[in-house]
Design an enzyme around this catalytic site. Structure first.
Site, mmCIF file in Angstrom:
data_model
loop_
_atom_site.group_PDB
_atom_site.id
_atom_site.type_symbol
_atom_site.label_atom_id
_atom_site.label_comp_id
_atom_site.label_asym_id
_atom_site.label_seq_id
_atom_site.Cartn_x
_atom_site.Cartn_y
_atom_site.Cartn_z
ATOM 1 N N SER A 120 0.880 -1.383 -0.569
ATOM 2 C CA SER A 120 -0.152 0.232 0.008
ATOM 3 C C SER A 120 0.808 1.246 -0.131
ATOM 4 C CB SER A 120 -0.738 -0.117 0.898
ATOM 5 O OG SER A 120 -0.093 0.246 2.404
ATOM 6 N N HIS A 141 -2.242 -2.846 -5.844
ATOM 7 C CA HIS A 141 -2.725 -2.764 -4.825
ATOM 8 C C HIS A 141 -4.252 -2.648 -4.890
ATOM 9 C CE1 HIS A 141 -3.185 0.299 -1.572
ATOM 10 N NE2 HIS A 141 -3.169 -0.621 -1.046
ATOM 11 N N GLU A 153 -5.102 -0.126 -7.867
ATOM 12 C CA GLU A 153 -3.667 1.160 -8.128
ATOM 13 C C GLU A 153 -3.381 -0.032 -8.681
ATOM 14 O OE1 GLU A 153 -3.745 4.306 -5.550
ATOM 15 O OE2 GLU A 153 -3.119 2.891 -4.278
ATOM 16 N N ASN A 191 -3.712 6.412 -0.813
ATOM 17 C CA ASN A 191 -3.127 6.379 0.337
ATOM 18 C C ASN A 191 -2.141 7.479 0.720
ATOM 19 O OD1 ASN A 191 -3.321 4.271 2.535
ATOM 20 N ND2 ASN A 191 -2.349 2.906 0.869
#
Length: 286
Positions: A120, A141, A153, A191
């Site tokens: 992540s 991800h 992702e 994130n």
């Protein structure tokens, strides 16, 4: 697209098991790996139980669930990945662990297979830095819970081949996900955006402006979020959330807006990690 027939998944924790469930539901044979038999067997039984619940809820058919169960294999031997065209690593967020895994996979898998990390926040470029074939390593991800969350992702390291990225984008589409391509920056897209969401909520709580339950209620009712920042931390795991914040903060060389909050660290030190420990910012005894 390179034809992906069988997928390996490394790690049978929350994310690894969720990814495996997603793949078998969408028709891919999967080999799920963990370091001991008891752990990976528990994960397999949990996945089967979730498939059964989806049948009861009429989300999938009985035939789909039974085929998905047949598609799910488990192993404690990485050599089982020799015939996989794609291997997805979902191990703990520690660079040395991931590098060791990819080093082993390079010895086991075909030179044409793609090796992807579900990290992540760790750098794909750094993970693949010691690899002999970094062009076939990329980030893939998923978000928790993997069978439900639509976004994926696809992360391109500095030496990741464009063909690897293109294959992973098309693969994500075959499992009904919405892939986004992103560069190998700290936290990628989601994130990076999410750090202030959690950090500012922690500051508001610590300054006694509002309680976690009040902040969550405001974010859901006024902000139209599905979950508030504290409920979401409890779901993800406060330890995982804290580790991601630290990684993004370090990746941006100490940029203040990403600085972790000490209270979140205290929660981790106390073992109050959220739902998985039956207590975090909220209690889950029942």
């Amino acid at each position: 697209m390179q034809q992906i027939k069988t997928v390996g998944v490394i790690g049978s924790g929350t994310m690894g098991a969720g990814i495996a469930q997603l793949l078998v539901q969408n028709g891919y044979p999967v080999i799920l790996f963990d370091i001991d038999e008891a752990t990976v067997t528990r994960a397999k039984e949990a996945i089967k139980s979730k498939l059964d619940r989806l049948v009861v809820k009429e989300k999938i058919t009985h035939a789909t669930a039974e085929q998905a169960k047949k598609n799910l294999g488990i192993t404690t031997d990485m050599n089982s990945f020799a015939e996989c065209q794609l291997v997805i690593e979902a191990a703990p967020e520690r660079l040395e662990i991931k590098r060791s895994i990819f080093s082993q996979l390079e010895e086991i898998c075909s030179k044409d297979s793609i090796l992807a990390s579900n990290t992540s926040s760790l750098s794909i470029t750094e993970i693949s830095g010691q690899s002999a074939n970094p062009e076939r390593i990329a980030g893939l991800h998923f978000f928790n819970p993997a069978p439900i969350m639509p976004l994926v992702e696809v992360v391109k390291g500095l030496k990741t081949a464009s063909s690897t990225v293109e294959t992973l984008v098309q693969f994500a589409q075959t499992i009904n996900k919405s892939p986004v391509m992103c560069k190998d920056t700290p936290g990628f897209i989601v994130n990076r955006v999410a750090r202030p969401f959690y950090n500012e909520a922690l500051r508001i709580m610590n300054d006694k402006i509002a309680t976690p339950s009040q902040i969550d209620r405001i974010m859901k009712n006024a902000g139209n979020f599905k979950m508030g920042p504290f409920e979401l931390q409890d779901l993800i795991g406060i330890d995982i959330n804290f580790a991601t914040t630290k990684s993004v903060y370090e990746g941006f060389h100490g940029e203040s807006r990403f600085r972790p909050h000490y209270y979140q660290e205290r929660m981790v030190q106390s073992g109050s990690l959220g739902r998985k420990t039956k207590g975090g910012f909220f209690d889950y005894d029942n």
